[in-house]
Design an enzyme around this catalytic site. Structure first.
Site, PDB file in Angstrom:
ATOM      1  N   THR A   1       0.815  -1.226   0.000  1.00 21.85           N
ATOM      2  CA  THR A   1       0.000   0.000   0.000  1.00 21.85           C
ATOM      3  C   THR A   1       0.849   1.277   0.000  1.00 21.85           C
ATOM      4  O   THR A   1       0.633   2.169  -0.838  1.00 21.85           O
ATOM      5  CB  THR A   1      -0.936   0.014   1.237  1.00 21.85           C
ATOM      6  OG1 THR A   1      -1.633  -1.224   1.265  1.00 21.85           O
ATOM      7  CG2 THR A   1      -1.924   1.167   1.174  1.00 21.85           C
TER       8      THR A   1
ATOM      9  N   GLU B   1      -7.359   6.759  -9.826  1.00 20.06           N
ATOM     10  CA  GLU B   1      -6.898   5.792  -8.801  1.00 20.06           C
ATOM     11  C   GLU B   1      -6.396   6.488  -7.532  1.00 20.06           C
ATOM     12  O   GLU B   1      -5.429   6.056  -6.913  1.00 20.06           O
ATOM     13  CB  GLU B   1      -5.842   4.840  -9.364  1.00 20.06           C
ATOM     14  CG  GLU B   1      -6.487   3.734 -10.170  1.00 20.06           C
ATOM     15  CD  GLU B   1      -5.691   2.460 -10.201  1.00 20.06           C
ATOM     16  OE1 GLU B   1      -5.138   2.043  -9.168  1.00 20.06           O
ATOM     17  OE2 GLU B   1      -5.619   1.867 -11.287  1.00 20.06           O
ATOM     18  N   GLY B   2      -7.032   7.578  -7.172  1.00 21.53           N
ATOM     19  CA  GLY B   2      -6.667   8.324  -5.961  1.00 21.53           C
ATOM     20  C   GLY B   2      -5.774   9.495  -6.314  1.00 21.53           C
ATOM     21  O   GLY B   2      -4.675   9.300  -6.841  1.00 21.53           O
TER      22      GLY B   2
HETATM   23  C1  FAD Z   1     -10.325   9.998 -17.212  1.00 24.84           C
HETATM   24  C2  FAD Z   1     -10.706   9.418 -15.899  1.00 24.84           C
HETATM   25  C3  FAD Z   1     -10.827   8.045 -15.778  1.00 24.84           C
HETATM   26  C4  FAD Z   1     -11.259   7.490 -14.582  1.00 24.84           C
HETATM   27  N1  FAD Z   1     -11.458   6.142 -14.477  1.00 24.84           N
HETATM   28  C5  FAD Z   1     -12.084   5.639 -13.391  1.00 24.84           C
HETATM   29  C6  FAD Z   1     -12.484   4.274 -13.343  1.00 24.84           C
HETATM   30  O1  FAD Z   1     -12.231   3.504 -14.261  1.00 24.84           O
HETATM   31  N2  FAD Z   1     -13.169   3.836 -12.252  1.00 24.84           N
HETATM   32  C7  FAD Z   1     -13.466   4.665 -11.205  1.00 24.84           C
HETATM   33  O2  FAD Z   1     -14.090   4.202 -10.252  1.00 24.84           O
HETATM   34  N3  FAD Z   1     -13.084   5.956 -11.211  1.00 24.84           N
HETATM   35  C8  FAD Z   1     -12.407   6.463 -12.270  1.00 24.84           C
HETATM   36  N4  FAD Z   1     -12.037   7.781 -12.307  1.00 24.84           N
HETATM   37  C9  FAD Z   1     -12.383   8.639 -11.186  1.00 24.84           C
HETATM   38  C10 FAD Z   1     -11.187   9.074 -10.370  1.00 24.84           C
HETATM   39  O3  FAD Z   1     -10.712   8.002  -9.611  1.00 24.84           O
HETATM   40  C11 FAD Z   1     -11.644  10.278  -9.520  1.00 24.84           C
HETATM   41  O4  FAD Z   1     -11.820  11.365 -10.390  1.00 24.84           O
HETATM   42  C12 FAD Z   1     -10.639  10.611  -8.448  1.00 24.84           C
HETATM   43  O5  FAD Z   1     -10.603   9.609  -7.472  1.00 24.84           O
HETATM   44  C13 FAD Z   1     -10.991  11.937  -7.767  1.00 24.84           C
HETATM   45  O6  FAD Z   1     -12.326  11.991  -7.412  1.00 24.84           O
HETATM   46  P1  FAD Z   1     -13.229  13.258  -7.819  1.00 24.84           P
HETATM   47  O7  FAD Z   1     -12.992  13.557  -9.246  1.00 24.84           O
HETATM   48  O8  FAD Z   1     -14.618  12.977  -7.376  1.00 24.84           O
HETATM   49  O9  FAD Z   1     -12.637  14.441  -6.983  1.00 24.84           O
HETATM   50  P2  FAD Z   1     -13.049  14.805  -5.485  1.00 24.84           P
HETATM   51  O10 FAD Z   1     -12.996  13.606  -4.613  1.00 24.84           O
HETATM   52  O11 FAD Z   1     -14.311  15.582  -5.523  1.00 24.84           O
HETATM   53  O12 FAD Z   1     -11.859  15.769  -5.079  1.00 24.84           O
HETATM   54  C14 FAD Z   1     -11.777  17.100  -5.582  1.00 24.84           C
HETATM   55  C15 FAD Z   1     -10.454  17.690  -5.083  1.00 24.84           C
HETATM   56  O13 FAD Z   1     -10.421  17.704  -3.646  1.00 24.84           O
HETATM   57  C16 FAD Z   1      -9.290  16.984  -3.204  1.00 24.84           C
HETATM   58  N5  FAD Z   1      -9.634  16.288  -1.958  1.00 24.84           N
HETATM   59  C17 FAD Z   1     -10.656  15.434  -1.748  1.00 24.84           C
HETATM   60  N6  FAD Z   1     -10.628  14.994  -0.499  1.00 24.84           N
HETATM   61  C18 FAD Z   1      -9.544  15.560   0.103  1.00 24.84           C
HETATM   62  C19 FAD Z   1      -8.968  15.503   1.414  1.00 24.84           C
HETATM   63  N7  FAD Z   1      -9.486  14.735   2.373  1.00 24.84           N
HETATM   64  N8  FAD Z   1      -7.857  16.234   1.654  1.00 24.84           N
HETATM   65  C20 FAD Z   1      -7.308  17.003   0.680  1.00 24.84           C
HETATM   66  N9  FAD Z   1      -7.804  17.113  -0.574  1.00 24.84           N
HETATM   67  C21 FAD Z   1      -8.911  16.386  -0.849  1.00 24.84           C
HETATM   68  C22 FAD Z   1      -8.947  16.010  -4.318  1.00 24.84           C
HETATM   69  O14 FAD Z   1      -7.589  15.595  -4.233  1.00 24.84           O
HETATM   70  C23 FAD Z   1      -9.231  16.862  -5.530  1.00 24.84           C
HETATM   71  O15 FAD Z   1      -8.145  17.717  -5.767  1.00 24.84           O
HETATM   72  C24 FAD Z   1     -11.533   8.338 -13.477  1.00 24.84           C
HETATM   73  C25 FAD Z   1     -11.370   9.718 -13.598  1.00 24.84           C
HETATM   74  C26 FAD Z   1     -10.981  10.267 -14.783  1.00 24.84           C
HETATM   75  C27 FAD Z   1     -10.849  11.768 -14.890  1.00 24.84           C
END
Ligand code: FAD
Length: 446
Positions: free
Chosen positions: A313, A363-364
């Site tokens: 991890t 992926e995070g």
């Molecule tokens: C092209 C693409 C392909 C993807 N493919 C997949 C897939 O196959 N399967 C899947 O399940 N998902 C997928 N994702 C989703 C991706 O994993 C998420 O976009 C990502 O995890 C971030 O989530 P969010 O966009 O909802 O941002 P949010 O969670 O809304 O976060 C917004 C911002 O706030 C920050 N933030 C959030 N929480 C905290 C905290 N506690 N402390 C500090 N900062 C924080 C984040 O880092 C980010 O900068 C994909 C995304 C994209 C753009």
């Protein structure tokens, strides 16, 4: 003993992936980026020549290869097109929860199918209102006898529009957070599964990304990957294994940005000479190479930990966020080396820059990786050095004077505010540096 030499089999895998990247991926990458479309035939070719699903265990007719082999292949394919590489590796992300699941019948049914024929499987935790906070899943799985009825929407799902199977994380009750999360394996053809429009993106336009909607989808109990309460851990275990591959994607993409820039410095002239003669350019190349090499080492370490049964991890998080950020810097430096041409679509840097930008998000995010790693440092890391308050940090006395004082029974007194060490039988009335009273002094070994 550490040994970074690849086995002949691993070297062969790398060479196969390199040939595929140069012959099958590179020639179509820009056209499909322009079209904002996935070249499905390239994914099919990857499957046919054994570059997909390589981590399916041998007992299910898979190749039984490890994350290190996945990292080797992914680096090569990403060097030609990060978007296509993402879509190729997405099958491993989709099937990893199945490999890790306790549901033996489900493994017996689906893993040989995925190993034996060109079947795509996507991975879905994210939703329109939630990505980072996986415990905040809203997609509802209502128990109905032994089955579950699924209602809700998943978003950003890579390969979601073309996948035959879907690994879907849901909850029996959003209020229960982690405890309610469960996971299922769905088939695209099931009643109530709806696929959204292809989401237009900045980069990785050669990979398919859509929303998935579930409208009263009945999931039989046989297709439960993780029962309620076990889904969150399954998702995290999956990421712990697959995140190193985001590192590999970043290494491949950064390597190409560096190579294109290196070649350009040998051709472009300024002030009467080739630009590679300028030290400012040479230092950029050195730093680009340093970042590619460092990222690869971190990626291989995380992959090795996953393959040798250790908990990967933390190493995987470090590899992901280091390599993602390093690749973005490498691509930016490469664009700078190309000058104005780097900013055009005549050269490959702008596409790489757009494609690389995603590594810090999916992926995070980088922020989430920092939360994971800082949590480890604050809670689990075991320091070697004694605590600061126990360090004598004696600068005023020579070792033989210390010995003599020790024999006399003298002590050292350390001010816990400013760190001053006072040697005597008793602490001073007041600290001569910060003026805190005697109570600020703790006795330490001399
Ligand atoms: C092209 C693409 C392909 C993807 N493919 C997949 C897939 O196959 N399967 C899947 O399940 N998902 C997928 N994702 C989703 C991706 O994993 C998420 O976009 C990502 O995890 C971030 O989530 P969010 O966009 O909802 O941002 P949010 O969670 O809304 O976060 C917004 C911002 O706030 C920050 N933030 C959030 N929480 C905290 C905290 N506690 N402390 C500090 N900062 C924080 C984040 O880092 C980010 O900068 C994909 C995304 C994209 C753009």
């Amino acid at each position: 003993m550490l040994d970074f030499t690849l086995t002949p089999e691993q070297e062969q895998i790398r060479q196969t992936a390199r040939r595929f990247a140069l012959r099958d991926v590179l020639p179509v990458a820009w056209r499909y980026d322009e079209k904002d479309d996935i070249p499905l035939f390239v994914l099919k070719k990857a499957f046919e020549i054994g570059l997909m699903n390589t981590d399916i265990p041998v007992q299910y007719n898979g190749k039984g290869l490890g994350m290190l082999e996945s990292a080797l292949m992914t680096e090569e394919i990403a060097a030609a097109c990060p978007g296509i590489a993402t879509s190729v590796f997405d099958n491993s992300l989709g099937l990893e929860p199945l490999v890790l699941s306790d549901n033996q019948e489900l493994k017996d049914k689906y893993l040989p199918r995925i190993a034996g024929s060109f079947k795509l499987i996507c991975f879905a935790t994210s939703e329109p209102t939630m990505g980072s906070d996986v415990s905040g899943i809203r997609c509802l799985a209502k128990p109905d006898g032994d089955d579950f009825i699924l209602n809700g929407t998943k978003f950003w799902i890579t390969n979601g529009g073309i996948a035959d199977y879907m690994t879907v994380f849901a909850t029996i009750d959003p209020k229960t957070k982690h405890e309610g999360i469960c996971a299922f394996l769905l088939e695209k053809e099931w009643d109530g599964v709806k696929i959204g429009r292809h989401i237009p993106k900045l980069g990785q336009r050669c990979s398919n990304t859509v929303g998935l909607h579930f409208d009263n989808v009945r999931v039989p109990k046989e297709n439960v990957l993780a029962p309620p309460g076990k889904g969150f851990v399954l998702a995290m275990q999956t990421f712990g294994r697959t995140r190193s591959i985001i590192g590999a994607l970043a290494v491949g993409a950064a390597r190409s940005a560096m190579e294109y820039a290196l070649e350009y410095t040998r051709k472009r002239r300024a002030f009467g000479m080739k630009i590679h003669n300028f030290q400012a350019i040479q230092f950029k190349l050195a730093e680009m190479y340093q970042k590619v090499e460092t990222s690869r080492l971190l990626t291989w370490k995380a992959a090795h930990e996953a393959d040798s049964g250790q908990d990967p991890t933390i190493s995987a998080s470090i590899a992901k966020f280091y390599a993602s950020e390093a690749a973005a810097e490498v691509a930016d430096d490469a664009l700078q080396i190309f000058g104005g041409y780097g900013y055009t679509r005549f050269f490959p840097i702008e596409k790489l820059l757009r494609d690389i930008r995603l590594f810090k998000i999916y992926e995070g995010t980088s922020e989430i990786q920092r939360i994971i790693v800082s949590g480890h440092v604050l809670s689990n890391y075991q320091p070697v050095m004694p605590p600061l308050d126990e360090l004598p940090l004696n600068r005023e006395l020579d070792p033989d004077q210390v010995q003599a004082l020790r024999k006399k029974g003298a002590f050292a007194w350390r001010c816990r505010i400013c760190g001053h060490v006072h040697v005597s039988e008793a602490p001073p009335e007041v600290c001569p540096y910060c003026f805190f009273p005697q109570s600020a002094f703790n006795r330490v070994d001399l």
